[in-house]
Design a protein around this motif. Structure first.
Motif, short mmCIF file in Angstrom:
data_model
loop_
_atom_site.label_atom_id
_atom_site.label_comp_id
_atom_site.label_asym_id
_atom_site.label_seq_id
_atom_site.Cartn_x
_atom_site.Cartn_y
_atom_site.Cartn_z
N ALA A 39 35.54 -1.49 -82.41
CA ALA A 39 35.93 -1.72 -83.84
C ALA A 39 37.43 -2.09 -83.84
N ARG A 40 38.46 -1.77 -83.05
CA ARG A 40 39.87 -1.77 -83.19
C ARG A 40 39.86 -3.58 -82.79
N VAL A 41 39.00 -3.97 -81.74
CA VAL A 41 39.27 -5.55 -81.34
C VAL A 41 38.71 -6.26 -82.78
N SER A 42 37.96 -5.89 -83.46
CA SER A 42 37.28 -6.38 -84.72
C SER A 42 37.84 -6.36 -85.87
N ALA A 50 29.28 -0.79 -86.15
CA ALA A 50 28.15 -0.45 -85.38
C ALA A 50 27.08 -1.20 -86.02
N ARG A 51 27.26 -1.31 -87.44
CA ARG A 51 26.17 -1.81 -88.44
C ARG A 51 26.47 -3.24 -88.38
N SER A 52 27.46 -3.71 -88.68
CA SER A 52 27.76 -5.43 -88.63
C SER A 52 27.37 -5.97 -87.42
N PHE A 53 27.52 -5.19 -86.04
CA PHE A 53 27.30 -5.99 -84.89
C PHE A 53 25.83 -6.03 -84.48
N LYS A 54 25.19 -4.96 -84.91
CA LYS A 54 23.81 -5.10 -84.89
C LYS A 54 23.07 -6.08 -85.72
N GLU A 55 23.71 -6.50 -86.98
CA GLU A 55 23.33 -7.42 -87.86
C GLU A 55 23.60 -8.60 -87.17
N PRO A 60 22.34 -3.14 -80.98
CA PRO A 60 23.47 -2.15 -80.94
C PRO A 60 24.36 -2.53 -79.74
N PRO A 61 25.81 -2.36 -80.15
CA PRO A 61 26.58 -2.98 -79.20
C PRO A 61 26.57 -2.23 -77.81
#
Lengths: 171, 139
Positions: A39-42, A50-55, A60-61
């Motif tokens: 999350a820090r990288v993004s 977590a939600r956005s990555f999966k979308e 899931p990451p």
């Protein structure tokens, strides 16, 4: 947000930052990647990440990370003579048992069996850059490993050998 | 050469940003930069490859409708566009030079069977492999 699971509209600037987290996992899949770090990288909150990555990427990451680790391990099994224990630790597992179990769950065969099979099936692929070949051989993990285990033990799914594509399928 | 591929285009998030990246960080030069209303035909060229142009195009009007343009922007930003390969004489030297200019590398140079490759992305998310080919006998 749309109810259509296929098409969730996402901000390209956010996606670009999520891609950066994915790239970092690709580059160092042997490292630990808790959601907090990703999350820090993004530059987003942990829940949002977590939600956005999966979308964005369909998995899931942590599951994406598993596929990368298995891909790395598969490459090391094929291309080196390293002992399997070394490969397990180099690709990010803390225990040989967990590595072997996860590897079997995902690829349908043990690391040792895969090594033997890959070595027997070496083909000349000089014209495809190796880095792309490797991506083509990435395991396709569509469901959680725990779910896969559950289904297999319930007899609904036999281990799939074709998770690692045959090299001849790469153009 | 009179026949063959002349232009291959990339979709980019922002043409000014892409132009700056490919020219200042990668050493390309502008081949064509013309506008017609909202439309901008922008191509760059590698100095050692005069017969080929790399197009840097923004998805949008008048070529694409708004929804399609948005979808394309998302796909580019997710790094889902096809592979791009940049060939260099010395991958490690190019890596050091480009990194110092602020290029976002996704993979440090790695040697595989005599060839060396690294990975980087342009600001839009297009992914490049930078490859130093294996030197073969007789070449």
């Amino acid at each position: 947000m749309s109810a259509d699971p296929v098409r969730v509209r996402q901000d390209p600037e956010l996606l670009r930052r999520l891609l950066r987290a994915k790239d970092r996992m690709d580059a160092s899949s042997h490292e630990e990647w808790p959601v907090r770090r990703l999350a820090r990288v993004s530059y987003v909150s942990q829940a949002h990440f977590a939600r956005s990555f999966k979308e964005a990427f369909g998995v899931p990451p942590h599951r994406y990370l598993l596929t990368r680790r298995i891909e790395q391990a598969t490459a090391l099994l094929r291309d080196t003579e390293l002992p399997i224990t070394d490969i397990a630790f180099r690709t990010g597992w803390n225990s040989l048992g967990t590595f072997g179990r996860t590897f079997r769950d995902i690829t349908g065969q043990s690391p040792r069996a895969l090594r033997a099979r890959q070595k027997a099936a070496q083909h000349q692929l000089d014209h495809v850059p190796l880095c792309f070949l490797r991506a083509a051989q990435r395991p396709d993990l569509k469901i959680a490993v725990s779910e896969k285990r559950r289904r297999e033990s319930a007899g609904k799914l036999t281990p799939v050998r074709s998770k690692v594509p045959r090299r001849t399928e790469v153009p | 050469m009179s026949q063959g591929v002349q232009v291959v285009g990339l979709y980019v998030h922002d043409q000014d940003e892409a132009l700056q990246f490919y020219v200042e960080k990668l050493g390309f030069r502008v081949h064509t930069d013309v506008r017609n209303g909202d439309y901008r035909w922008l191509t760059v060229q590698h100095p050692e490859q005069p017969s080929f142009q790399l197009g840097l195009f923004a998805p949008g009007a008048p070529v694409l409708d708004a929804a399609t343009a948005q979808a394309v922007r998302e796909i580019v930003a997710k790094g889902a566009m096809p592979p791009l390969v940049f060939v260099v004489d010395d991958c490690r030297a190019a890596y050091a030079r480009m990194r110092d200019r602020g290029v976002e590398f996704t993979q440090e140079p790695v040697e595989r069977y005599g060839s060396v490759d690294a990975g980087f992305r342009d600001p839009s998310g297009n992914g490049w492999k930078m490859i130093q080919a294996r030197r073969e006998a007789g070449k």
